[in-house]
Enzyme design. Structure first.
Site, short mmCIF file in Angstrom:
data_model
loop_
_atom_site.label_atom_id
_atom_site.label_comp_id
_atom_site.label_asym_id
_atom_site.label_seq_id
_atom_site.Cartn_x
_atom_site.Cartn_y
_atom_site.Cartn_z
N SER A 156 31.47 7.08 -1.85
CA SER A 156 31.39 5.85 -1.08
C SER A 156 30.34 4.94 -1.70
O SER A 156 29.40 5.43 -2.35
CB SER A 156 30.98 6.18 0.37
N TYR A 189 23.69 9.94 4.91
CA TYR A 189 25.04 9.70 4.39
C TYR A 189 24.98 9.28 2.92
O TYR A 189 25.69 9.82 2.07
CB TYR A 189 25.73 8.61 5.22
#
Length: 251
Positions: free
Chosen positions: A158, A184
């Site tokens: 990501s 994350y």
């Protein structure tokens, strides 16, 4: 390193990327393939002829996804297997049952920005899910990947990786205050570094690993942030479009 250009773009779908590709006789595993871009990745690989295994935490949801893939592709060999990537015993059990060459491994399962949670080992959940579990899975399946000759590992990362490097001094937020976005980002950076490291170490075994950013797609991944994408509508993708880069790297 040579820059690779393709005719595909932002709106390309997984089916468009796989058009004309024959995966007959190939075997693929897609983790987290019961929903989102995982199921669309699996659907496209199956449609191109691959024998696909959906490696999922919820086998009931996996069976529903497999039935839908079978309905849309005409394939009756889509398999479902239990895999909880945060549990080392589950990863080991899954790998122990795999007794054939593996052509494609798509490390797709993931979690994004949940409240602070830890595995029984004390590992921060996002790092355990997005990196450690898939690292262990690829390691356990190494011989099967090598046996295939020309195997591909696809790592779904990501642009969230830009928020944090891997903080080796505090991987699991034991000293830092927990921040879901930083956790994350760290997990997605680790996933990218795994792809780089796996190719460097396993290229001589015929294994190539690549990491990708699928783009902004409204899926269950956003459940911990209210399901709301901050990305402008014109920059969002459908799940089928979001799966396109995974399929590109897999095929």
């Amino acid at each position: 390193m040579t820059l690779i250009r393709t005719p595909f773009g932002f709106r390309s779908t997984a089916a468009e990327v796989a058009a004309g590709i024959d995966l007959t006789g190939k075997r693929a595993i897609v983790t987290g393939a019961s929903s989102g871009i995982g199921v669309e990745t699996a659907r496209t690989l199956a449609g191109a002829g691959a024998q696909v295994t959906l490696a999922v935490r919820n086998t009931q949801a996996g069976s529903t996804a497999a039935a839908d893939i079978a309905r849309t592709t005409g394939r009756d060999d889509v398999a479902v297997a239990a895999l909880e990537v945060t549990e080392p015993a589950s990863v080991a059990a899954f790998a122990a049952t795999w007794d054939q060459p593996l052509d494609i491994l798509v490390n797709n399962a993931g979690v994004m920005m949940p409240p602070e949670r830890r595995t029984p080992q004390g590992w921060e959940l996002q790092f355990a899910t997005n990196h450690l579990g898939h690292f262990a899975l690829a390691q356990a399946l190494h011989d099967a990947l090598a046996a295939a000759g020309g195997a591909r590992i696809v790592v779904v990362s990501s642009t969230g990786h830009l928020y944090s490097p891997v903080v080796f001094d505090d991987l699991h937020f034991r000293f830092r205050p927990y921040d879901p976005l930083l956790a994350y980002g760290q997990s997605k950076t680790a996933a990218i570094l795994f792809a780089v490291g796996a190719t460097a170490r396993w290229a001589s075994d015929g294994i190539t690993a690549n990491a990708l950013n699928p783009g902004a797609i409204a899926t269950n991944l956003e459940r911990h942030v209210g399901g709301q994408l901050v990305t402008p509508p014109e920059r969002r993708k459908t799940p089928d479009q979001g799966a396109a880069t995974s399929v590109l790297l897999a095929t």
